[in-house]
Each structure stands twice: as structure tokens, then as C-alpha cells.
Design an enzyme around this catalytic site. Structure first.
Site, mmCIF file in Angstrom:
data_model
loop_
_atom_site.group_PDB
_atom_site.id
_atom_site.type_symbol
_atom_site.label_atom_id
_atom_site.label_comp_id
_atom_site.label_asym_id
_atom_site.label_seq_id
_atom_site.Cartn_x
_atom_site.Cartn_y
_atom_site.Cartn_z
ATOM 1 N N ASN A 195 1.147 -1.115 0.131
ATOM 2 C CA ASN A 195 -0.270 0.064 0.135
ATOM 3 C C ASN A 195 1.077 1.384 -0.169
ATOM 4 O O ASN A 195 1.693 1.208 0.117
ATOM 5 C CB ASN A 195 -1.440 0.098 1.256
ATOM 6 C CG ASN A 195 -0.658 0.039 2.696
ATOM 7 O OD1 ASN A 195 0.888 0.584 2.097
ATOM 8 N ND2 ASN A 195 -0.781 -0.792 3.622
ATOM 9 N N GLU A 198 3.691 1.912 3.040
ATOM 10 C CA GLU A 198 4.240 1.061 3.020
ATOM 11 C C GLU A 198 5.687 1.289 1.827
ATOM 12 O O GLU A 198 6.830 0.562 2.342
ATOM 13 C CB GLU A 198 3.756 -0.783 2.905
ATOM 14 C CG GLU A 198 3.256 -1.709 3.311
ATOM 15 C CD GLU A 198 2.135 -3.195 3.845
ATOM 16 O OE1 GLU A 198 1.372 -3.268 4.002
ATOM 17 O OE2 GLU A 198 2.233 -2.850 2.040
ATOM 18 N N ASP A 264 -6.338 -7.980 1.496
ATOM 19 C CA ASP A 264 -6.434 -8.785 1.224
ATOM 20 C C ASP A 264 -7.204 -9.180 0.189
ATOM 21 O O ASP A 264 -6.494 -10.048 -1.059
ATOM 22 C CB ASP A 264 -7.264 -9.755 2.028
ATOM 23 C CG ASP A 264 -6.212 -9.311 3.057
ATOM 24 O OD1 ASP A 264 -5.143 -9.768 2.951
ATOM 25 O OD2 ASP A 264 -7.157 -9.370 5.040
#
Length: 482
Positions: A195, A198, A264
Site C-alpha cells: 500500500n 508501505e 487481501d
């Protein structure tokens, strides 16, 4: 893209990562505790869902994809509960139990859909003997087509570099959802999906879009990845590939309620699409659609194949009216108000746009029944239509007001005669509102009786004065003669 969706179940995927059990306790808050200034929740419901990497496997199963989940768990009742929840969803589990460690559990206390408290029960698995997990992983590669590594930093993927090497040696693509500040451990993977936060930790915070792109290309190159996909929240997604390839996709989220588990869903949908034969661009577009759905739900959530069909299938697909009818019925089942109109729409003009916009305002979704080319010829003469069915459908579907286009070639009346009316398709759609433009009366509108009998509504909307396809064609002819 709907053809791609039909192929999602063709390949089997292996998911490896940190397994978690998400447990929820929910109930109303009636008062504040006399013992401390905290709310008292009277627990009315307790439920459990697979979380962490287990939610990736759950997302794949929800899409109808055959999936195996390999992970560490403790030797405890929580591991059994997690296995049960996954089995119920159709996920095959190959757990590696670790004595002395507990299965990771996240307990959330909720009231009126708001999270009041979270309690984490975990030891992590960084100190486990990873030989058993690595051996199970290597053995599983033979009967799986793509590998998904979901890293939540709990220790399951301590040997991730060896896993990537083994998978690539077996010619299996590897897609990684990374964690932490050391992305070097994912070197050689097919793709990683950090993301924005990150990405910034590893690549540095970008000052503008040009700087962001430069950092993206540099990170992809340094990690020897085929693709780098950065999920950027409200900014959508950015995909970086070789030779300067970059694709930016705006977010599809209509309303953001909870971003928990959205990553996810992204990696699951992306991986399923890749395994089904999609290129990275189309797989990313599909993942973006899926993410737009789950962020509107509470907690970790999944997307179904039917939901993706409803969003991804082309709205003007004249080759598959059965699919269009399926989408319409699913929208009705969700409580959406369906408006329907019909016509030739040969040369689209401002009058058409105005009419369709006003029709759409009568409900949530607008269906346009479109005369076939043969039907237009019978009604308008051999020189019509000017534009063929597929072109007319594509232009209509591009309008913001139009949700679906469905073709018709006429109907058979009570006496068995063929008529150029949309009665059959109106009956199949069963709209909540049937709309016709012009000087019709309700009694003269085809399908009005059937719609009214089913509890629907029939409306007549005036056309815009001086706007018609015939007039446009006449003007073109006059200028041609001149």
C-alpha cells in the site's frame, strides 16, 4: 472482461502466510461502567471470520477459485475453529501446528457497527523451525498454478526468499503482499502489492507524481520484479512494469466504510485473474473493482463472482443478453429500482441524452431495450439503421445515465404474429418503472399492462422539441445535395 471472470476457477492457487482468527463480540451500549469511565457492551452476538492471510484464501474461495491455505497455527481450539470456518468456505487447509505457540486471534468489541476495542492474542512464529513449512510448500507446488504469499509480519514467511526461489524454479508465478521495511527479501517475485504507506517506508516519500513514478520504477528494478502494484487508497492504484510501463487506475469505491482486509481482496482478485490468463493491466482493473466493493463493508470482507460480474461485464454487451438479464435481476434482488425504456437510438443526439437522463432519475438503474438492425429496417426502411446494433449499444452504454443495453428483435402477439415491439424483453426484465417518450398515452404503450399488473409504474416523458434522428439525416442529405 466477463469472459475472464468465467475462467477464474480454471486454476488452483496456493496461499501461504500468517493465519489469524478474527473474533467479534457485538451488542448495544446502554450505560457507562461505575468501575471506570468505559462503556458497558451487552454482548448479543459472537461471530468469527478467517483473518490475515486466511482472509486472502477466503477471498479466493468466494470467487470460486480452488485454493489451498498453508500456515502455522497453535495446537489449540482456535486453530480448529479457523480450520472449520475455512472448510465451510471451501478452502483446503494444510496447517503446520507449532507446539507452545498460540493461534493468532484478534478480538474486536463492536457496538452499532463501531469498533470500541481490539485485543490481540499472539506469540508469533518467527522462532519456529521453518523446515517443515518449507517442505510442505515445496511439495505443494506441483499441484498449484500460482503462489500467493501474504505477509503480516508474524513469522510465517521468515523463509520467504527460499519460497520465492522454489516457486520460480518450478515456473510458478509468485505474488506477494509485503510487510515491513526490508523488501529485499521479496526479490525475484513476479509482483508485490504494497500500500502507499508501505511503499513510502521502503522507497521514500514522494514530493509529487513524477517523483512517485521515479521511485516506483526504481523499486521494481531493484527487486527484479515483473510488476510493482501500489494501492493508494483514494488515489486508486498504480502499476509499474518494464520499459517504462505505468498504469494508473482511479478508485472504484463509492463509499468507504472500512479498509480492513482490502489488501487481501486486492491480492486475491489480482492473483485469480493472473492465473486465469489475464494480463497484469486487466488483472489490476479487476482487483480495483473488487477493492471498491469491500471498503464499503465492515471488517474483513470478501467479494463474490456475481458482484464482480455486475460491475465488470460490459453494459452494452449485445452478444450475451442472458448475462445482462442476470445482472438486472441481481440488482433488483439488492433492492434497486429498475427503470426501462426502448427505442432505435440510431444517431444519438441531445434529445436522446436529455430523455435518458430524465428516465434514469426515476430510479436507481436504467435499462435500454434496443431494436435489432432487422427491426429498425422494418420500422424505418431499408436505409436504416445508419449505425449497426453493436455501435448503437456501445454509444448508449457510454452514457452515464445508462446501466444496461439489451437488444430485441420483436415479439409474438397473442395471435402468433411477429411484431416489432419489446414486449418479451419487458416481461423478462419486469421493470419497476416503464418509460416511453413522446405523445403516447399509458394505454398505448407496449408492456404497460404487464408492468402495471405486476405492481410497477408507467411514465410518459416529453421529447425535446426539434430533436430527432430523421431530422438530422434530412439535414445531412440537404447539405449533400447542395
Amino acid at each position: 472482461m466477463h469472459l475472464l471472470l468465467r475462467n477464474l476457477a480454471a486454476k488452483r492457487l496456493l496461499v501461504v502466510g500468517d493465519a489469524m482468527l478474527d473474533r467479534y463480540m457485538e451488542g448495544p451500549v446502554g450505560r457507562i461502567s461505575p468501575e471506570a469511565p468505559v462503556p458497558i457492551v451487552r454482548v448479543a452476538d459472537v461471530f468469527e471470520r478467517p483473518g490475515g492471510a486466511a482472509n486472502v484464501a477466503l477471498n479466493l474461495a468466494s470467487l470460486g477459485v480452488p485454493v489451498t491455505f498453508l500456515a502455522y497455527v497453535g495446537v489449540d481450539a482456535d486453530a480448529e475453529a479457523l480450520a472449520t470456518r475455512l472448510a465451510e468456505a471451501g478452502v483446503e487447509t494444510r496447517f503446520v501446528p507449532v507446539k507452545g505457540a498460540r493461534t493468532i486471534v484478534k478480538l474486536r468489541v463492536l457496538s452499532q457497527r463501531h469498533q470500541l476495542l481490539r485485543l490481540d492474542f499472539e506469540d508469533g512464529f518467527a522462532d519456529a523451525d521453518h523446515a517443515a513449512l518449507l517442505a510442505a510448500f515445496t511439495a505443494a507446488l506441483a499441484d498449484h498454478d500460482l503462489v500467493v504469499l501474504s505477509d503480516y509480519g508474524k513469522g510465517t514467511l521468515e523463509a520467504v526468499a527460499a519460497m520465492i526461489a522454489a516457486a520460480r524454479a518450478a515456473s510458478r508465478p509468485v505474488v506477494v503482499d509485503p510487510k515491513g521495511s526490508d523488501f529485499g527479501r521479496y526479490r525475484g517475485a513476479t509482483a508485490i502489492t504494497p500500500n502507499a504507506s508501505e511503499f513510502a517506508v521502503v522507497a521514500g516519500r514522494a514530493v509529487d507524481e513524477a517523483d512517485f513514478a521515479a521511485r516506483g520504477f526504481a523499486l521494481r528494478e531493484s527487486l527484479a520484479l515483473e510488476y510493482l502494484l501500489v494501492t493508494r487508497g483514494e488515489k486508486g492504484m498504480s502499476l509499474f512494469g518494464r520499459d517504462g510501463f505505468r498504469l494508473d487506475i482511479p478508485t472504484e469505491a463509492r463509499e468507504v466504510y472500512d479498509v480492513t482486509g482490502a489488501g487481501d481482496t486486492v491480492i486475491a482478485t489480482l492473483s485469480a485473474a493472473l492465473a486465469a490468463g489475464a494480463n497484469f493491466a486487466d488483472a489490476t482493473r479487476l482487483a480495483n473493482l473488487a477493492a471498491g466493493i469491500v471498503v464499503g463493508r465492515m471488517g474483513t470482507a470478501t467479494v463474490t463472482l456475481d458482484e464482480l460480474f455486475a460491475l465488470a461485464a460490459p453494459r452494452g454487451d449485445v452478444e450475451d443478453p442472458a448475462l445482462t438479464l442476470r445482472q438486472i435481476r441481481e440488482a433488483k434482488a439488492r433492492g434497486e429500482r429498475i427503470v426501462m425504456t426502448n427505442g432505435c437510438f440510431d444517431i444519438l443526439h441531445a434529445g436522446h441524452v436529455d430523455y435518458l437522463t430524465r428516465a434514469k432519475a426515476l430510479g436507481h438503474r436504467l435499462v435500454v431495450a434496443l431494436n435489432s438492425d432487422a427491426s429498425v429496417r422494418r420500422l424505418k426502411g431499408e436505409t436504416r439503421p445508419v449505425n449497426g446494433l453493436a455501435d448503437r449499444a456501445a454509444v448508449l452504454a457510454a452514457l452515464k445515465a445508462v446501466d444496461w443495453v439489451i437488444p430485441f428483435d420483436g415479439s409474438v402477439d397473442a395471435e402468433g404474429h411477429h411484431t416489432d415491439t419489446p414486449l418479451d424483453v419487458i416481461t423478462a426484465v419486469a421493470p419497476d418503472v416503464l418509460v416511453k417518450g413522446g405523445d403516447y398515452t399509458i394505454e398505448t404503450i407496449v408492456g404497460a399492462r404487464e408492468v402495471l399488473a405486476a405492481g410497477g409504474e408507467v411514465r410518459v416523458l416529453p421529447f425535446v422539441e426539434g430533436r430527432s434522428t430523421s431530422a438530422i439525416i434530412a439535414r445531412i442529405s440537404e447539405r449533400g445535395d447542395a
